[in-house]
Design an enzyme around this catalytic site. Structure first.
Site, PDB file in Angstrom:
ATOM      1  N   THR A 156      -7.029 115.904 -72.481  1.00  0.00           N
ATOM      2  CA  THR A 156      -6.187 116.295 -73.614  1.00  0.00           C
ATOM      3  C   THR A 156      -5.186 115.158 -73.844  1.00  0.00           C
ATOM      4  O   THR A 156      -5.494 114.201 -74.543  1.00  0.00           O
ATOM      5  CB  THR A 156      -5.500 117.645 -73.376  1.00  0.00           C
ATOM      6  OG1 THR A 156      -4.888 117.654 -72.083  1.00  0.00           O
ATOM      7  CG2 THR A 156      -6.506 118.780 -73.449  1.00  0.00           C
ATOM      8  N   LYS A 182      -8.568 116.705 -64.967  1.00  0.00           N
ATOM      9  CA  LYS A 182      -7.751 116.384 -66.126  1.00  0.00           C
ATOM     10  C   LYS A 182      -6.412 117.085 -65.998  1.00  0.00           C
ATOM     11  O   LYS A 182      -6.267 118.119 -65.337  1.00  0.00           O
ATOM     12  CB  LYS A 182      -8.448 116.779 -67.437  1.00  0.00           C
ATOM     13  CG  LYS A 182      -8.648 118.267 -67.663  1.00  0.00           C
ATOM     14  CD  LYS A 182      -7.456 119.092 -68.110  1.00  0.00           C
ATOM     15  CE  LYS A 182      -6.776 118.507 -69.336  1.00  0.00           C
ATOM     16  NZ  LYS A 182      -5.579 119.381 -69.713  1.00  0.00           N
ATOM     17  N   THR A 193      -1.380 122.681 -64.792  1.00  0.00           N
ATOM     18  CA  THR A 193      -2.204 122.843 -66.005  1.00  0.00           C
ATOM     19  C   THR A 193      -3.335 121.850 -65.939  1.00  0.00           C
ATOM     20  O   THR A 193      -3.350 120.848 -66.626  1.00  0.00           O
ATOM     21  CB  THR A 193      -1.424 122.621 -67.306  1.00  0.00           C
ATOM     22  OG1 THR A 193      -2.366 122.739 -68.375  1.00  0.00           O
ATOM     23  CG2 THR A 193      -0.769 121.309 -67.403  1.00  0.00           C
ATOM     24  N   GLU A 279       2.569 112.867 -68.340  1.00  0.00           N
ATOM     25  CA  GLU A 279       2.952 112.508 -69.705  1.00  0.00           C
ATOM     26  C   GLU A 279       4.198 111.620 -69.716  1.00  0.00           C
ATOM     27  O   GLU A 279       5.260 112.007 -69.230  1.00  0.00           O
ATOM     28  CB  GLU A 279       3.196 113.772 -70.534  1.00  0.00           C
ATOM     29  CG  GLU A 279       1.904 114.491 -70.866  1.00  0.00           C
ATOM     30  CD  GLU A 279       2.105 115.797 -71.593  1.00  0.00           C
ATOM     31  OE1 GLU A 279       1.124 116.289 -72.169  1.00  0.00           O
ATOM     32  OE2 GLU A 279       3.225 116.339 -71.567  1.00  0.00           O
ATOM     33  N   ASN A 401       5.704 115.899 -76.221  1.00  0.00           N
ATOM     34  CA  ASN A 401       5.716 117.360 -76.297  1.00  0.00           C
ATOM     35  C   ASN A 401       6.511 117.911 -77.464  1.00  0.00           C
ATOM     36  O   ASN A 401       6.471 119.125 -77.717  1.00  0.00           O
ATOM     37  CB  ASN A 401       6.241 117.919 -74.971  1.00  0.00           C
ATOM     38  CG  ASN A 401       5.192 117.825 -73.885  1.00  0.00           C
ATOM     39  OD1 ASN A 401       4.250 118.599 -73.854  1.00  0.00           O
ATOM     40  ND2 ASN A 401       5.342 116.842 -73.007  1.00  0.00           N
ATOM     41  N   THR A 406       1.341 119.013 -83.839  1.00  0.00           N
ATOM     42  CA  THR A 406       1.441 118.434 -85.176  1.00  0.00           C
ATOM     43  C   THR A 406       0.948 116.991 -85.203  1.00  0.00           C
ATOM     44  O   THR A 406       0.826 116.413 -86.259  1.00  0.00           O
ATOM     45  CB  THR A 406       2.889 118.486 -85.682  1.00  0.00           C
ATOM     46  OG1 THR A 406       3.737 117.805 -84.749  1.00  0.00           O
ATOM     47  CG2 THR A 406       3.350 119.909 -85.855  1.00  0.00           C
TER      48      THR A 406
END
Length: 406
Positions: A156, A182, A193, A279, A401, A406
């Protein structure tokens, strides 16, 4: 050497013999070069299988279906995964789609639906586009070199795929263990997650595998933290097809211990890869707690320190503010006696027996600017140890995040 663990260059999930995998782009995610969003894994023969899943009270129906499948007593032949949409927060329709996903994948693989595990990852609250899922599984080509495609199809916000392969000497037979994973955000020590698939050609008793896997998870993937959030889809599964030809591994044997060590090594390596690719991350954070009174104390202390936003911020700024480590240790509720604590930053002693040690600040700052920052806290109360993995907290994490959907 019996029990020796060796790395496999370019190792991946199909390092284990008798497994084929692949991936394709089906249009679930926004298109870009080399992007994939549907993947599959197939064993040539039935597998012993074990799984560990999210502890969240709100779960994706894929987790529910997999729990039911593993409890049903069927030998497992393979799995299917999509990325981009989590198939969570959708009520009964999510369950219907997860079941259909298994049917579609089983038809493409030539096996039964109850022999296929299903996984989804991505945005919560969006229905799976089943027409795209069908085209994805129909177009996926499975091969013995397709591990990287499966790893890419799972991604992702990951910036690169995570893959590993090792061999273990089990009673004179080389057994292969390979995995893909992942996960980049919404990761905290609660199965994170993340999705993690491990395949092995070892022959192992299924009951033993199911007893062993939670223990391995507790010292690898459950010691991983990126941002303090957990997910609805977290899953770790292991498939063992016995293609190595070893005598079946049973509980209480040296072979069981050797295999467990190999499985742990595989999962730890994947954990480190996940932490390094958090991230916005610029540093891998490693927290080692030694000399704890109990294993639970060691794990709790390490996880609390690694998940501290103040610690993570200090790592980002290469700031040797070791007081933040002590503060996090104290609130962890792990037993600690200040007068006994030794503390190290990348091998440099900062505190000994509870007293600060003068250190060359600029030298430690320079060490902390490297790719990896390791904090070691010796509690000197017992013989229990644990390691947690995480990353620094950066502005980029907020950027990623703030616009995820969007």
């Amino acid at each position: 050497m019996p029990g020796a663990i060796n790395q496999v260059d370019g190792g991946t999930i199909t390092t284990a013999r008798g497994f084929r995998s692949g991936g394709t782009y089906a249009g679930i995610k926004t298109y870009s070069d080399d992007k994939m969003d549907v993947g599959m894994l197939l064993s040539d023969t039935p597998c012993a299988a074990a799984g560990v899943f999210t502890r969240s009270s709100i779960v994706s129906p894929s987790v529910t279906v997999n729990r039911e499948t593993l409890a049903g007593g069927h030998a497992i032949r393979g799995l299917v995964v999509n990325s981009g949409i989590a198939n969570a927060g959708l009520g009964e329709q999510g369950y219907i789609d997860a079941k259909e996903m298994a049917v579609l994948a089983s038809a493409a693989m030539g096996v039964k639906p109850e022999e296929v595990l299903v996984f989804s990852t991505g945005i919560i609250g969006v229905e799976l586009p089943m027409t795209l899922i069908k085209s994805g599984v129909d177009e996926t080509t499975l091969s013995e070199t397709g591990g990287n495609e499966l790893a890419r199809a799972m991604m992702t916000t990951d910036t690169h795929p995570k893959e590993v392969g090792v061999t273990v000497d089990i009673g004179g037979t080389d057994v292969h263990i390979g995995g893909v994973a992942k996960g980049s955000g919404m990761i905290h020590p609660n199965m994170a997650t993340m999705l993690c698939f491990v395949a092995t050609d070892a022959a192992i008793d299924q009951g033993l595998l199911r007893t062993m896997l939670p223990e391995v998870a507790d010292y690898s993937l459950n010691m991983l933290t990126i941002d303090g959030d957990s997910s609805t889809n977290d899953s770790l599964v292991v498939l063992a097809n016995g293609a190595a030809g070893n005598a079946t591994i049973t509980a209480g044997t040296p072979e069981a211990e050797a295999f467990k060590a190999g499985l742990l090594e595989c999962c730890v390596q994947l954990t480190r890869k996940l932490a390094r690719d958090g991230e916005g991350a610029t540093h891998l954070l490693v927290v080692e707690v030694t000399g704890a009174r109990t294993s639970e104390d060691a794990r709790t202390a390490a996880r609390t320190i690694a998940s501290s936003l103040l610690v993570k911020s200090a790592v980002y700024g290469a700031d040797p503010n070791w007081g933040r480590l002590l503060a996090a240790l104290g609130r962890s509720q792990a037993e600690a006696v200040e007068e006994k604590i030794d503390l190290f930053i990348n091998g440099v002693c900062i505190m000994e027996a509870g007293k600060p040690i003068p250190f060359h600040r600029d030298a430690v700052v320079a060490l902390m600017r490297g790719d990896e920052v390791t904090f070691r806290i010796a509690l000197n109360l017992g013989d229990a140890d644990a390691t947690a993995w995480g990353c620094d907290l950066t502005e980029e994490y907020v950027v990623i995040n703030s616009a995820y959907t969007t």
